[in-house]
Design a protein around this motif. Structure first.
Motif, mmCIF file in Angstrom:
data_model
loop_
_atom_site.group_PDB
_atom_site.id
_atom_site.type_symbol
_atom_site.label_atom_id
_atom_site.label_comp_id
_atom_site.label_asym_id
_atom_site.label_seq_id
_atom_site.Cartn_x
_atom_site.Cartn_y
_atom_site.Cartn_z
ATOM 1 N N ARG A 265 0.804 -1.221 0.000
ATOM 2 C CA ARG A 265 0.000 0.000 0.000
ATOM 3 C C ARG A 265 0.840 1.275 0.000
ATOM 4 O O ARG A 265 0.300 2.368 0.215
ATOM 5 N N SER A 266 2.133 1.160 -0.254
ATOM 6 C CA SER A 266 3.025 2.327 -0.295
ATOM 7 C C SER A 266 3.487 2.569 -1.723
ATOM 8 O O SER A 266 3.862 1.609 -2.419
ATOM 9 N N PRO A 267 3.525 3.836 -2.170
ATOM 10 C CA PRO A 267 3.905 4.108 -3.551
ATOM 11 C C PRO A 267 5.414 4.076 -3.762
ATOM 12 O O PRO A 267 6.192 4.436 -2.892
ATOM 13 N N GLU A 268 5.789 3.593 -4.927
ATOM 14 C CA GLU A 268 7.159 3.656 -5.397
ATOM 15 C C GLU A 268 7.140 4.380 -6.738
ATOM 16 O O GLU A 268 6.296 4.088 -7.584
ATOM 17 N N PHE A 269 8.068 5.309 -6.946
ATOM 18 C CA PHE A 269 8.064 6.112 -8.149
ATOM 19 C C PHE A 269 9.220 5.678 -9.051
ATOM 20 O O PHE A 269 10.383 5.729 -8.638
ATOM 21 N N LEU A 270 8.867 5.239 -10.251
ATOM 22 C CA LEU A 270 9.850 4.699 -11.189
ATOM 23 C C LEU A 270 10.020 5.629 -12.376
ATOM 24 O O LEU A 270 9.018 6.117 -12.934
#
Length: 272
Positions: A265-270
């Motif tokens: 439920r945590s965002p990762e930015f690619l």
């Protein structure tokens, strides 16, 4: 696919009522495309209207998770498989969904509007005897109704889903025509720290645009929105990562230099 968008974050298999594709077949196709990861987002639409032609959008969560865990183990050195869900939001389901998302270890939760005051726009009777503009407005108003009571999701799915099925599809639809209510939705989502998705399903539904349309994605960025996932809304292997090169270009043109995936439920930015 060696660069660009390497994750498909909106995908269905036979655990969703509207797909008959085994989950492993979806995984194998994703592998063949060179994807780094996928997030399965099986449908759950409780209180879906019951008609002779309607499907049963309940979900066997136990069997779904069991199969995903099995495939995660088999393919752990080849591709990342994440546990998501697409919730069919309706205001009366708020307590049910809160308990579900508290109890289940989802990586990613899409909140979507499929049913509007007892009707799914997928079926023509939602539009019967009414002006298309009014139907589209009712759909957008229903999103605000959901946002007023429920916030335990990560992105709102295919914000203009309704235009896929309208009598004229998107021929008379534009961000500008619905600007006031679309801005209200986008500002509300941003204030809640929620994202949207670029749903490439619009391309394979023949709209020539993703859902939401490009101008809505651009406006989300202009208003300060940062969280945007990308998914093809595939229900069959041939639709996985559909037009993802085009999707990457859209995000770049709209001011994004990255896309978002979720884990726990945590965002990762690619980077794109």
């Amino acid at each position: 696919m060696k660069k660009g968008i390497l994750w498909d974050c909106h995908m269905h298999s036979s655990f969703s009522a509207d797909s008959d594709t085994p989950m492993e077949n979806m995984v194998l196709k994703a592998l063949s495309l060179g994807l780094k990861g996928v997030t399965f987002t099986e449908h759950l639409d409780p209180d879906y209207p019951s008609t002779p032609e309607s499907l049963d959008f309940s979900l066997d969560l136990f069997s779904y998770r069991k199969e995903l865990l099995r495939l995660q183990e088999i393919y752990k050195d080849k591709i990342q498989l994440r546990f998501g869900i697409e919730l069919g939001l309706q205001p009366q389901l708020e307590k049910y969904f809160r308990k579900l998302t508290k109890d289940m270890p989802f990586d990613f939760v899409i909140g979507s509007s499929h049913v509007v005051h007892g009707y799914d726009p997928y079926y023509p009777d939602f539009f019967e005897g009414r002006k298309e503009f009014r139907c589209y407005m009712e759909y957008f108003e229903s999103i605000l109704e959901n946002l007023s009571v429920y916030d335990d999701f990560d992105v709102y799915g295919h914000l203009d889903y309704v235009v896929r099925y309208g009598p004229n599809k998107n021929h008379e639809y534009s961000y500008g025509r619905y600007k006031d209510i679309l801005d209200e939705i986008l500002k509300k989502l941003i204030s809640m720290n929620k994202g949207i998705e670029l749903n490439a399903g619009g391309y394979h539904y023949g709209l020539g645009e993703p859902n939401p349309c490009i101008d809505v994605i651009r406006r989300y960025r202009e208003l300060g929105g940062e969280i945007i996932t990308v998914g093809a809304d595939a229900h069959t292997p041939d639709k996985i990562a559909w037009e993802f090169v085009k999707a990457a270009n859209v995000l770049n043109d709209c001011g994004f230099r990255y896309y978002t995936i979720f884990k726990n439920r945590s965002p990762e930015f690619l980077p794109l």
